[in-house]
Design an enzyme around this catalytic site. Structure first.
Site, PDB file in Angstrom:
ATOM      1  N   HIS A 200      60.493 117.630  -8.074  1.00 53.32           N
ATOM      2  CA  HIS A 200      60.461 116.212  -7.723  1.00 53.32           C
ATOM      3  C   HIS A 200      59.675 115.961  -6.437  1.00 53.32           C
ATOM      4  O   HIS A 200      59.920 116.607  -5.421  1.00 53.32           O
ATOM      5  CB  HIS A 200      61.883 115.683  -7.608  1.00 53.32           C
ATOM      6  N   ALA A 241      71.048 108.659  -9.414  1.00 54.56           N
ATOM      7  CA  ALA A 241      70.071 109.617  -9.943  1.00 54.56           C
ATOM      8  C   ALA A 241      68.650 109.240  -9.529  1.00 54.56           C
ATOM      9  O   ALA A 241      68.406 108.211  -8.890  1.00 54.56           O
ATOM     10  CB  ALA A 241      70.207 109.699 -11.454  1.00 54.56           C
ATOM     11  N   HIS A 242      67.712 110.050  -9.944  1.00 59.23           N
ATOM     12  CA  HIS A 242      66.302 109.878  -9.555  1.00 59.23           C
ATOM     13  C   HIS A 242      65.716 108.570 -10.083  1.00 59.23           C
ATOM     14  O   HIS A 242      65.980 108.150 -11.186  1.00 59.23           O
ATOM     15  CB  HIS A 242      65.448 111.053 -10.029  1.00 59.23           C
ATOM     16  N   ASN A 243      64.921 107.949  -9.208  1.00 57.49           N
ATOM     17  CA  ASN A 243      64.165 106.748  -9.566  1.00 57.49           C
ATOM     18  C   ASN A 243      65.029 105.529  -9.854  1.00 57.49           C
ATOM     19  O   ASN A 243      64.537 104.536 -10.403  1.00 57.49           O
ATOM     20  CB  ASN A 243      63.227 107.028 -10.754  1.00 57.49           C
ATOM     21  N   SER A 261      66.433 106.206 -13.392  1.00 55.86           N
ATOM     22  CA  SER A 261      65.534 105.071 -13.631  1.00 55.86           C
ATOM     23  C   SER A 261      66.259 103.768 -13.962  1.00 55.86           C
ATOM     24  O   SER A 261      65.611 102.790 -14.356  1.00 55.86           O
ATOM     25  CB  SER A 261      64.521 105.383 -14.746  1.00 55.86           C
TER      26      SER A 261
END
Lengths: 340, 340, 340
Positions: A200, A241-243, A261
């Site tokens: 990442h 979480a990511h994004n 996301s």
């Protein structure tokens, strides 16, 4: 210890002295609940479940709504929102100490880190290269700030916080103990039946005036950043979480999980242990009740729920078994009989 | 290594030597499962799913119920509750080492802290002013104990635990790694659409003989305290919010969340990832099954559940769609046809 | 900074230069999303939700499927699985730095620990007796490795990780911050209405090439070990209880909880905040969707779910009330009318 008379409390709390029970010469030096209050205590009353405690309180003053004055045996401070008044009064009664510049001798601070005076760096902290920390920030013991991270002014990190490389915190961000910000997201490609990691490269950006609870994890974005707006409040044990993007002034209660996301609007409230599915978008002002799962995007503000209500296990077992037949049950009825 | 003969094991475990397979001259020096046990191993049998392993075990002795003796090919120790017997035997086979007074030279201990000898303070611990720690307590490396916190006698903190200011632990409290006790509760008043923090002034009080798992968070109360009774057992990843009260000898399984001001009675069991809603009261002896949500107060002991059972996703999708019509389905039936 | 031309990227990503837009003389030195990419950026396209961004991208090159070439205005690298190609390209663009042997002077390393050169031990780490750490491993600051634990070669522990006594990690295991591995399981016998602890003697064994997220807890087994296979990926905030077994190449998403003695097969996927009940067995290839509860063993691979779908709270309240009557509703229909 701060001693404030009732005029001072009224001013900070946006309240006025009651006509019924007022004596501005009284003063308070601490806050207590109605039930345990004694002399010198400021208390507040905002929910009828505490009416009996109000009637018997020995507080020196009580913040309450106009309509509740007659039940209060002690000096009353009248305001529209006693809970908000109490929040303001607590900030006056328990002010944050001024920050004196102090870097504990056991802290390891890289020569390339920039600490704007005054800051307080606790014992055994590790501050890596190219970190910048704004003035009036306080780091508790054992925090680790990896290279290139930036903390704004007036930040407060409690003990054992980990801020990974490149994370950006705005001004006045408070982070509670053992929380991790900026770890890699959970992103893997499949090659055959095995997993190949995506390293990442995005960061985490957190706006001004956010508060992040204890034991929280917030992952960096994969390519773009994970973004948390201004004034967002996140409770303990939350996973972001990511994004993910979280709009300004939203609140996320304990144990909630926001999958990759997902985009949460402004002024949203995510209940305890609720989940927001990956790539889902929630409009401004959406409220998800506790333990519900936002499994699809929601375009209209309002309150949303999933799950079933609690009942005796014996009855639940029968109903849960029937849930598996629910489509058959519905089809046993003539279609026209089920009216939307 | 502790070597115990079967008479000694029988005594600590509250068991008696079986008439069928007994030889008190045998001895054991460790514990193993039935399947992997060899010479010198003590094992136990308490569930029929392990019957085949019992029949083939090579343990030196097995704790079991009287009715299972005939299936045991090796010396047997008979008791009513072999699992409890094993708990006692494990305590005898693996005794806790005596505490030798030792404060690691890298620990930072405030001059105003009172440590009752003997205590063991691990490397890089930080003990702030006015902390008191009772005799025979052990702190693993990297623990942070903020000012004014009190630990009773015989406490055991594993590495990286954070105890915030003013927290009170009773005697013999064990806390696992990376757990946080005493962080601020998630309490904000709304001013317009923004959040105003309530600075929490209550503490956390934890009774004697509690065990708290890893990565747990327990918040301080807002004005009154968060209170955890005697003998309460809390698993990993649990969130206990501000002003919660948990009665004596209750057990909270992993990932459960207890929301603000909830009151859990004595002898309750909260299943894994279950939730207790804010301000809800649970009577003594209430059991909430895993992943259920106690969304209302429960006045009668017993087992309670919510949720639905697992099924193939294709069938579930149909039934979940029908759940959204469930009220319409019910109204399609004549009211009198639905019998409670 | 690594500079790679498109032939090099094609090779590591298993891609070929597109006939439509190719110029192998171009090169990339970083990765970006389609929307924020500029000169020098490598990007990828794998989902139609980003088609507009593809059409307008200013990346220097894009990994994509053959059928999407015509929408790409810049040099394209064609492959079957662009997400996998990107994973490989990221590993080439952001290589892991070579490990230089370095034990920080503030780390406390027991004389009986064996560190295979080169290893990197961060500030304030504590490495107890009889620990073994393989070559090319990196420990971030403030990690605690208790006695007898073993880490294979090329392991990476981020800051503040706790590895309890006797834990075994394979080669190339990555563990994110504030995670705890090897704490005691939640096992108590009941004596009357009180709890008697079972001192856990098993360990945790983790296979090669696993990645474990932040704020995770993995308990040791009671007598036998907790076992995590090769290539298993575990997200943040996951709880893995005592004696769980997880098969090779399974993935567990954030906030999931795996209860004691559950056995998860190979190639399984456990969704976010899903739960697996104690003693349940899941076959190879079982997928549990997010927030579902695997309350019974599943013998066939496939996708499984529980719970209900999100809806407006007002409608949900009516339906949830009817769920409590579901068995009565079903019985109001003639049995023969409900067709499976």
């Amino acid at each position: 210890m701060v001693l404030l008379d009732l005029n001072q409390i009224a001013e900070v709390a946006g309240a006025r002295l009651s006509n019924l029970h007022s004596d501005s010469k009284h003063s308070v030096d601490h806050a207590s609940s109605l039930g345990s209050a004694g002399p010198g205590a400021l208390s507040f009353y905002s929910h009828s479940r505490h009416r009996e405690q109000l009637r018997n309180t020995r507080a020196s003053a009580v913040l309450l709504r106009e309509t509740d004055q007659q039940d209060c045996p002690v000096p009353a401070l009248v305001c529209e929102n006693p809970y908000l008044g109490m929040a303001r009064a607590l900030q006056a009664l328990y002010p944050i100490e001024e920050v004196e510049h102090c870097i504990h001798e056991s802290a390891i601070v890289d020569a390339q880190a920039q600490l704007e005076s005054p800051v307080q760096i606790g014992a055994h902290c590790v501050i890596e290269a190219d970190v910048r920390i704004g003035a009036n920030s306080i780091l508790g013991p054992n925090c680790v700030i990896e290279k290139g991270a930036r903390l704004g002014m007036g930040c407060r990190l409690h003990p054992q916080v980990t801020i990974h490389a490149g994370t950006l915190l705005g001004d006045r961000v408070e982070v509670w103990s053992n929380t991790v910000i900026g770890s890699d997201g959970f992103g893997y490609a499949q090659e055959g039946r095995e997993w190949v990691k995506l390293r990442h490269q995005g960061h985490v950006r957190i706006g001004d005036d956010c508060e992040i609870g204890a034991c929280v994890s917030i992952d960096r974005g994969m390519l773009d950043d994970t973004v948390i707006g201004r004034g967002v409040k996140i409770d303990n044990q939350v996973q972001v979480a990511h994004n993910v993007e979280i709009g300004d002034h939203s609140a996320i209660a304990g144990c909630a999980g926001i999958a990759g996301s997902a985009k949460i609007g402004r002024y949203c409230q995510i209940g305890g242990a609720a989940g927001v599915q990956g790539h889902v978008t929630l409009a401004d002002g959406v409220i998800i009740t506790g333990m519900s799962k936002a499994s699809q995007s929601i375009e209209e503000s309002g309150i949303y729920s999933s799950g079933t209500a609690i009942q005796k296990n014996t009855a639940w077992l029968r109903n849960a078994a029937r849930f598996k037949q629910l489509d058959q049950i519905a089809r046993a009825l003539r279609e026209g009989d089920i009216h939307e």
